[in-house]
Design an enzyme around this catalytic site. Structure first.
Site, PDB file in Angstrom:
ATOM      1  N   CYS A   6       0.801  -1.240   0.052  1.00 13.06           N
ATOM      2  CA  CYS A   6      -0.098  -0.167  -0.144  1.00 13.06           C
ATOM      3  C   CYS A   6       1.005   1.531  -0.035  1.00 13.06           C
ATOM      4  CB  CYS A   6      -1.041  -0.062   1.038  1.00 13.06           C
ATOM      5  SG  CYS A   6      -0.337   0.199   2.838  1.00 13.06           S
ATOM      6  N   ASN A  10       2.542   1.621   4.242  1.00 17.94           N
ATOM      7  CA  ASN A  10       2.602   0.449   4.936  1.00 17.94           C
ATOM      8  C   ASN A  10       2.329   0.612   6.482  1.00 17.94           C
ATOM      9  OD1 ASN A  10       5.172  -2.080   5.643  1.00 17.94           O
ATOM     10  ND2 ASN A  10       3.340  -2.568   5.079  1.00 17.94           N
ATOM     11  N   CYS A  69      -1.299   1.199   7.446  1.00 16.26           N
ATOM     12  CA  CYS A  69      -2.865   0.507   7.634  1.00 16.26           C
ATOM     13  C   CYS A  69      -3.079  -0.821   6.819  1.00 16.26           C
ATOM     14  CB  CYS A  69      -3.723   1.660   6.961  1.00 16.26           C
ATOM     15  SG  CYS A  69      -3.404   3.238   8.119  1.00 16.26           S
ATOM     16  N   ARG A  70      -3.249  -0.631   5.418  1.00 17.26           N
ATOM     17  CA  ARG A  70      -3.839  -1.680   4.828  1.00 17.26           C
ATOM     18  C   ARG A  70      -2.965  -2.737   4.481  1.00 17.26           C
ATOM     19  NH1 ARG A  70      -5.352   1.880  -0.561  1.00 17.26           N
ATOM     20  NH2 ARG A  70      -3.221   2.727   0.138  1.00 17.26           N
ATOM     21  N   SER A  71      -1.686  -2.603   4.008  1.00 18.91           N
ATOM     22  CA  SER A  71      -0.975  -3.805   3.797  1.00 18.91           C
ATOM     23  C   SER A  71      -0.450  -4.539   4.984  1.00 18.91           C
ATOM     24  CB  SER A  71       0.125  -3.436   2.812  1.00 18.91           C
ATOM     25  OG  SER A  71       1.171  -2.453   3.432  1.00 18.91           O
ATOM     26  N   ASP A  96      -8.224   3.474   1.602  1.00 21.41           N
ATOM     27  CA  ASP A  96      -7.309   3.928   2.686  1.00 21.41           C
ATOM     28  C   ASP A  96      -7.956   4.265   3.816  1.00 21.41           C
ATOM     29  OD1 ASP A  96      -4.942   4.343   4.043  1.00 21.41           O
ATOM     30  OD2 ASP A  96      -3.994   5.238   2.561  1.00 21.41           O
TER      31      ASP A  96
END
Length: 155
Positions: free
Chosen positions: A8, A11, A13-15, A124
């Site tokens: 993401c 690096n 939140c999402r990934s 995000d």
């Protein structure tokens, strides 16, 4: 061993959420010794930091460990070291594909592993604040990745 890298923007939140969720699901399925999972960001602003408090809180509520996950920036060597590079949005897709031009690495979108998804990318939560929406997509996408790995990699 099969390897999966989630990517993401920062690096945090999402990934890292996807990294933790896929590790958890693989452990539940008894496949954690057959698949290596990591995450990275296209930017390095948060390198060395743990996941965002919203991500950590949501994972803790679900009994999913984020132990050992620290932000890092994607490197060119990642493109040859990982079998599956899975990005969260179109911006990441373009950035990672530009980096991958020389290596021939194939880049996938997480939403492509969610059957009949109405989403074109994973929003995000750093900007939307909606960690639940992100988790829902990540959880579904990781289940889809496991289905795909079972079919393609004979897990």
């Amino acid at each position: 061993m099969i390897s999966v890298l989630f990517v993401c923007l920062g690096n945090i939140c999402r990934s890292p959420m996807a990294e933790a969720v896929l590790r958890h699901q693989l452990r539940e399925e008894g496949l954690d010794d057959r698949v290596r999972v990591d995450s990275a960001g296209t930017g390095g602003w948060h390198a060395g930091e743990p996941p965002h408090h919203g991500t950590r809180s949501l994972l803790a509520e679900r009994g999913i460990s984020d132990k050992g996950i620290r932000a890092r920036q994607i490197e060119k060597k990642d493109l040859s070291e990982f079998d599956y590079i899975i990005v969260m949005d179109e911006s990441n897709y373009r950035d990672v594909n530009r980096l991958a031009e020389e290596t021939g690495a194939r880049v996938h979108r997480l939403v492509d592993f969610i059957p009949e998804s109405r989403y074109k990318e994973v929003p995000d939560p750093y900007y939307t604040g909606d960690f639940e929406e992100t988790y829902s997509l990540v959880e579904s996408g990781c289940r889809g990745i496991i289905r795909m790995l079972r079919e393609r990699e004979d897990l």
